[in-house]
Design an enzyme around this catalytic site. Structure first.
Site, PDB file in Angstrom:
ATOM      1  N   SER A  16      12.456  65.207 -22.983  1.00  0.00           N
ATOM      2  CA  SER A  16      13.833  65.539 -23.360  1.00  0.00           C
ATOM      3  C   SER A  16      14.628  64.374 -23.933  1.00  0.00           C
ATOM      4  O   SER A  16      15.725  64.572 -24.455  1.00  0.00           O
ATOM      5  CB  SER A  16      14.577  66.091 -22.138  1.00  0.00           C
ATOM      6  OG  SER A  16      14.681  65.096 -21.126  1.00  0.00           O
ATOM      7  N   TYR A 152       5.573  49.518 -11.148  1.00  0.00           N
ATOM      8  CA  TYR A 152       5.266  50.016 -12.491  1.00  0.00           C
ATOM      9  C   TYR A 152       3.893  49.515 -12.934  1.00  0.00           C
ATOM     10  O   TYR A 152       3.064  50.288 -13.421  1.00  0.00           O
ATOM     11  CB  TYR A 152       6.352  49.538 -13.448  1.00  0.00           C
ATOM     12  CG  TYR A 152       6.298  50.119 -14.836  1.00  0.00           C
ATOM     13  CD1 TYR A 152       6.732  51.411 -15.088  1.00  0.00           C
ATOM     14  CD2 TYR A 152       5.844  49.349 -15.910  1.00  0.00           C
ATOM     15  CE1 TYR A 152       6.707  51.941 -16.367  1.00  0.00           C
ATOM     16  CE2 TYR A 152       5.815  49.871 -17.197  1.00  0.00           C
ATOM     17  CZ  TYR A 152       6.253  51.165 -17.421  1.00  0.00           C
ATOM     18  OH  TYR A 152       6.225  51.687 -18.694  1.00  0.00           O
TER      19      TYR A 152
END
Length: 253
Positions: A16, A152
């Site tokens: 999105s 991460y």
């Protein structure tokens, strides 16, 4: 170069905004039928209003097994199958190892790694039936070397390893899997844009010192590579995760 992606059915997680939306835009320009999924219905609807082409939006959290199953089910219900899956959902959290809670490590693993594993397994079930399909996993150069936050780095490293393992397993069934490891990319909703606004001198110095190309990458540059790898033009790229980073990575492998 014609990538022959017309009418291909493409599902993009984290689609999105940012990189995901850029990838969706390029697939739509190639004539593909695209579904984007994300957590925020409002953001999904905003993206839909900005993109032209055959596009559906699918609200859900890919860290949830139930949502993953529903997203795949709804996508296939709309388009009748799935040809390409782009595992783009991801994010960064925590700080140093000792200052990061185990809950944050677990969240990173679920978002950056296990969500992609789960979506890949679900999509592959349908692809195997047709003896054809492509899965592209978006990791990071920091999955190969230090530079990002420990949560991460570790979860993206796992994704790179999974990409190779699953690719070797699935190619005999006609399903081709590879990955893209972006370097630092500048876009309006990204972390680098926020940091650049807060401290332009420091960030510009970082770029000069750490990125040989002397600038940030763009969403379009990453999307171009993703879409190419998704096409049959990249038919002999199997299990590889390609750095797309302007020379930023220190790795020579």
């Amino acid at each position: 170069m014609n990538l022959y992606l017309e009418n291909k059915r493409v599902l993009i997680t984290g689609g999105s905004k940012g990189l995901g939306k850029g990838i969706a835009k390029l697939f739509l320009e190639e004539g593909a039928s695209v579904g984007i999924c994300g957590r925020s219905q409002e953001t999904l609807e905003q993206a839909k209003s900005e993109l032209d082409g055959e596009l559906i939006i699918l609200q859900g959290d890919v860290t949830s097994r139930e949502d993953r199953e529903r997203i795949i089910r709804e996508f296939i219900g709309e388009f009748g199958g799935i040809d390409i899956l782009i595992n783009n959902a991801g994010g960064s959290n925590g700080s140093s190892v000792m200052e990061t809670s185990m809950e944050e490590f677990e969240e990173a693993v679920h978002l950056n790694f296990l969500s992609a594993v789960g979506m890949s397994k679900l999509a592959a079930e349908y692809m195997v039936k047709n003896e054809k399909g492509t899965i592209i996993n978006i990791s990071s150069i920091f999955g190969r070397e230090s530079g990002g936050k420990p949560t991460y780095n570790g979860s993206k490293a796992a994704l790179i390893s999974f990409t190779k393992s699953f690719a070797d397993e699935m190619i005999q069934h006609g399903v081709r899997i590879s990955g893209v490891a972006p370097g630092s990319v500048l876009h309006p909703t990204g972390n680098w844009q926020k940091r650049l606004k807060e401290n332009p001198e420091q960030i510009n110095q970082y770029v000069q010192q750490h990125i040989p190309a002397q600038r940030f990458g763009t969403v379009e540059e990453i999307a171009n590579t993703v879409v190419f790898l998704s096409s049959d033009r990249a038919s002999w790229v199997i299990g590889a995760t390609l750095n797309v980073d302007g020379g930023q990575s220190y790795s020579n492998f």
